[in-house]
Design a protein around this motif. Structure first.
Motif, PDB file in Angstrom:
ATOM      1  N   GLU A  77      45.263 -28.148  12.095  1.00  0.00           N
ATOM      2  CA  GLU A  77      45.193 -26.993  13.028  1.00  0.00           C
ATOM      3  C   GLU A  77      45.665 -25.591  12.457  1.00  0.00           C
ATOM      4  O   GLU A  77      45.116 -24.484  12.610  1.00  0.00           O
ATOM      5  N   GLN A  78      46.585 -25.789  11.795  1.00  0.00           N
ATOM      6  CA  GLN A  78      47.357 -24.824  10.963  1.00  0.00           C
ATOM      7  C   GLN A  78      46.347 -24.136  10.117  1.00  0.00           C
ATOM      8  O   GLN A  78      46.127 -23.013   9.857  1.00  0.00           O
ATOM      9  N   ALA A  79      45.744 -25.099   9.471  1.00  0.00           N
ATOM     10  CA  ALA A  79      44.896 -24.629   8.295  1.00  0.00           C
ATOM     11  C   ALA A  79      43.588 -23.769   8.867  1.00  0.00           C
ATOM     12  O   ALA A  79      43.220 -22.808   8.220  1.00  0.00           O
ATOM     13  N   GLU A  80      43.204 -24.052  10.193  1.00  0.00           N
ATOM     14  CA  GLU A  80      42.112 -23.388  10.821  1.00  0.00           C
ATOM     15  C   GLU A  80      42.404 -22.188  11.246  1.00  0.00           C
ATOM     16  O   GLU A  80      41.961 -21.171  11.184  1.00  0.00           O
ATOM     17  N   GLU A  81      43.615 -22.189  11.994  1.00  0.00           N
ATOM     18  CA  GLU A  81      44.216 -20.664  12.125  1.00  0.00           C
ATOM     19  C   GLU A  81      44.366 -19.996  10.746  1.00  0.00           C
ATOM     20  O   GLU A  81      43.966 -18.642  11.097  1.00  0.00           O
TER      21      GLU A  81
END
Length: 196
Positions: A86-90
């Protein structure tokens, strides 16, 4: 001689680059190139330099329209609860938005009647840097997926918060803050998880 099998010899650097992609931890080895903090620090230095150069730039550095950039604020409690994917996507969305904003600003500045040369050079450098960082992010996401024992979350992350800026000074400031904030946080976490 015919029929003799020649063993393949891999250089140590090539082996270090291949091991993480094969899911084999390379303990005790030097940092992977994508986890070498000097790489990110170089792009952060370039971003700060562009921010400093345009800080005193007056009307010549104003854009003729707003450009949309990611909000750089980080709620650390929320960030820590997010899965690494999720961090990567943000971060991916933020880099993508910054790339679009810098490209748009470069077009607007090129079409302006009085386009200063120095900010143009920094815009070109920022375009190149953001492309490289996007490739680096892709590499880190692959590393995390290979080394992770937990499944990738299926829930999509909340929509990215954005801001509108109308000057190169603000654009470069946001770029600098984003690299020093969310991107640096993510890379640290991804590299730690990738080395487990």
């Amino acid at each position: 001689p015919a029929g003799t099998v020649c063993p393949v010899v891999l250089s140590p650097l090539l082996l270090l680059l291949l091991l993480p992609h094969l899911g084999v931890p390379a303990r005790g080895s030097p940092l992977r190139p994508d986890c070498d903090s000097r790489v990110l620090e170089r792009y952060i230095r370039e971003a700060k330099e562009a921010e400093n150069v345009t800080a005193g730039c007056a009307e010549d550095c104003d854009l003729s329209e707003n450009v949309t950039v990611p909000d750089t604020k980080v709620n650390f409690n929320t960030w820590k609860r997010m899965e690494v994917e999720e961090q990567a996507e943000e971060v991916r969305q933020g880099l993508s938005l910054l790339s679009e904003a810098v490209l748009r600003a470069r077009t607007l500045l090129t079409n302006a009647s009085r386009a200063p040369d120095l900010p143009q050079q920094h815009l070109d450098k920022a375009v190149s840097g953001l492309r490289s960082l996007t490739a680096l992010l892709r590499s880190l996401r692959v590393q995390v997926r290979i080394s992770s024992v937990t499944p990738t979350p299926t829930a999509s992350p909340p929509p990215l918060r954005t801001l509108a800026v109308v000057s190169l000074a603000k654009l470069f400031r946001i770029n600098s803050y984003f690299l020093q904030g969310k991107l640096k946080l993510f890379m640290g976490e991804a590299c730690r998880k990738g080395d487990r």
